[in-house]
Design a protein around this motif. Structure first.
Motif, PDB file in Angstrom:
ATOM      1  N   ALA A 145      34.189 -57.142 -45.417  1.00  0.00           N
ATOM      2  CA  ALA A 145      34.356 -58.596 -45.480  1.00  0.00           C
ATOM      3  C   ALA A 145      34.104 -59.105 -46.891  1.00  0.00           C
ATOM      4  N   LEU A 146      33.035 -58.640 -47.533  1.00  0.00           N
ATOM      5  CA  LEU A 146      32.724 -59.114 -48.885  1.00  0.00           C
ATOM      6  C   LEU A 146      33.721 -58.576 -49.906  1.00  0.00           C
ATOM      7  N   ALA A 147      34.209 -57.346 -49.694  1.00  0.00           N
ATOM      8  CA  ALA A 147      35.193 -56.787 -50.619  1.00  0.00           C
ATOM      9  C   ALA A 147      36.487 -57.606 -50.598  1.00  0.00           C
ATOM     10  N   TRP A 148      36.932 -58.006 -49.410  1.00  0.00           N
ATOM     11  CA  TRP A 148      38.158 -58.804 -49.334  1.00  0.00           C
ATOM     12  C   TRP A 148      37.923 -60.235 -49.785  1.00  0.00           C
ATOM     13  N   LEU A 149      36.713 -60.755 -49.587  1.00  0.00           N
ATOM     14  CA  LEU A 149      36.407 -62.084 -50.118  1.00  0.00           C
ATOM     15  C   LEU A 149      36.496 -62.073 -51.636  1.00  0.00           C
ATOM     16  N   ARG A 150      35.974 -61.020 -52.251  1.00  0.00           N
ATOM     17  CA  ARG A 150      36.056 -60.898 -53.703  1.00  0.00           C
ATOM     18  C   ARG A 150      37.504 -60.721 -54.147  1.00  0.00           C
TER      19      ARG A 150
END
Length: 510
Positions: A145-150
């Protein structure tokens, strides 16, 4: 390109070799979850798609359904428990590898691999992998989730924004602690999109709602009931703290405990190195995930150290070498990785029944922050906790139970309350593995203060609290059960000697 895969392939092969060759059966909730996965997987392989789907979408306790997915898929082709565990572990580890490599860009290609390997070398990662991998699942979905948010660059890129919303939903559908870990980074990462990219924000929210809302709308009442009960301190002396007020929960004790867990797994060298790297690399999203997890998960009454596993991976991503210094200081990270990896794998490869009983507490003293710790050896809290069912004649007991259940009268397994004795879940898993045809809901009962009762762990089998099952019960003989049984006419079908002088028996009520 092939050279870039050497480290992941070697580490994944090590996991598969060590964990796949084990004869242990996970303790605690592990057998419950594995038994459910085997049941749903067998339905799928038999073509009973309706029953499988109905059970899968109603999984609530102790975890929602996404964490079961690799287990269920593996269980469609095999009932070998260790194979099912390894397949699920490799799935989550590969997703973690993908997420961390994306999360550290534009660092060199090996920087994300090294961060992944450093976290995967810890005793806590091995512990989770050995116990059906649900904390690995939480780590993978949170990191994705955080990787795609970035990657969405403030939700201005539509494809990554949709992927972020989908993985955020996956995290919410994997473990109930995931929202606590993602709270700060998601709020901070999405706030700019309110003005800069409302369309990207709408796409992310839409993807999240499409996947998560139907599940919580259907199961919200049971989820709320389970989460509420999980926030209360269980009556297990020594394993959990007393109930605290909201102000006390943020008083620092729980937060220090989770910092101690990170330090104890990485050792002071790795912990300091990653913290220093995080200050240098300035990757706010994974670092905010660590801060959010330490603060909010540490505020829970139930503070099990395994909840910190996603924080280990996020800290590794936050502190991985950046492009400007990677080639000069990468050797320091390799030096921090190898001892822990060797120690963890060695412990899991050589640990016998002598190390499975005494180390069951997840209580970690915050004083560990002031000590060198056991690094590079895994701390006792993260050594194998698995049962050894051969010593307890689990196969024989299940076979006898399957034969006796043909009668109309209920059959009970009664065990002395001996240290290390398998609980209901161990038998439940063996019943599913052997496919002896006893319903899951028929083996989840015990004698409590109010008489015969089902356990709090039901999952979807059944979704409503049932009348007492008619076929068979498993009763732990801790005093109340002996009194309950003595007051009822019964016949002893079989008795057997257990380790440490304990005794077990199979009885039928008359």
């Amino acid at each position: 390109m092939a050279g870039r895969l050497v480290l992941p392939v070697l580490l994944l092969a090590l996991y598969a070799w060590v964990l796949g060759g084990s004869t242990r059966v996970p303790a605690g909730d592990g057998p419950h979850m594995l038994a459910q996965a085997l049941r749903i997987g067998s339905w799928l392989s038999d073509g009973e798609l309706g029953a499988a789907l109905d059970a899968f979408v109603h999984l609530t306790a102790p975890h929602p359904p996404v964490g079961y997915l690799p287990l269920v898929l593996a269980a469609t082709v095999t009932s070998a428990v260790r194979v099912v565990i390894v397949v699920a572990d490799l799935a989550w580890l590969l997703l973690l590898l993908d997420a961390l490599q994306r999360l550290v860009r534009p660092a060199p290609w090996w920087s994300g691999q090294l961060a992944w390997a450093l976290a995967s070398a810890t005793g806590l990662a091995w512990w989770s992998a050995d116990h059906a991998g649900f904390d690995l699942a939480a780590a993978a979905t949170c990191a994705q989730a955080l990787a795609w948010l970035r990657a969405s660059e403030g939700l201005t890129r539509r494809g990554p924004a949709v992927a972020f919303g989908a993985w955020l939903a996956a995290a919410f559908l994997t473990k109930y602690s995931a929202p606590l870990i993602l709270a700060l980074p998601v709020v901070v990462g999405c706030l700019p999109a309110v003005r800069r990219s409302p369309r990207g924000l709408a796409l992310a929210v839409g993807a999240f709602a499409l996947l998560a809302v139907p599940y919580y709308a259907e199961n919200g009442r049971m989820v709320a009931e389970y989460v509420r009960s999980a926030l209360l301190p269980p009556s297990i002396p020594g394993n959990f703290p007393e109930e605290r007020t909201l102000l006390q929960r943020f008083g620092g004790e729980g937060q220090l405990l989770f910092l101690a867990v990170l330090k104890e797994n990485l050792g002071w060298p790795g912990f300091v190195l990653l913290c220093a790297g995080a200050a240098w690399a300035r990757r706010p999203l994974p670092l905010l995930g660590v801060v959010s997890g330490v603060m909010l998960v540490g505020a829970m009454n139930s503070r099990e150290a395994r909840y910190a596993l996603p924080l280990l991976y996020l800290l590794a991503a936050a502190g991985a070498p950046v492009a400007g210094v990677a080639w000069h200081h990468g050797a320091l990270f390799v030096a921090a990785l190898l001892p822990g990896l060797r120690a963890s794998a060695t412990v899991y490869d050589t640990c016998g029944s002598d190390c499975a009983v005494a180390r069951r507490s997840f209580t970690v003293d915050p004083a560990l922050l002031r000590t060198w710790g056991a690094w590079p050896n895994p701390a006792e809290a993260f050594l194998p906790l698995s049962e050894h069912p051969d010593a307890w004649q689990v196969d024989e007991v299940v076979a006898a139970l399957a034969a006796e259940r043909r009668s109309a009268a209920p059959v009970y397994i009664v065990l002395d309350a001996a240290p290390g004795a398998p609980d209901v879940s161990t038998y439940q898993l063996e019943i599913e593995r052997q496919a002896v045809g006893i319903d899951l809901e028929a083996v989840i009962a015990r004698v409590g203060p109010r008489g015969l009762e089902t356990t709090s762990y039901l999952g979807p089998f059944p979704r409503e609290r049932p009348a007492p099952p008619e076929l068979a019960y498993l009763v732990d003989n801790g005093g109340a059960s002996a009194t309950w049984l003595a007051a009822r006419p019964h016949t002893s079908v079989r008795a057997w000697a257990l380790p440490d002088g304990a005794v077990g028996q199979l009885v039928r009520l008359r």
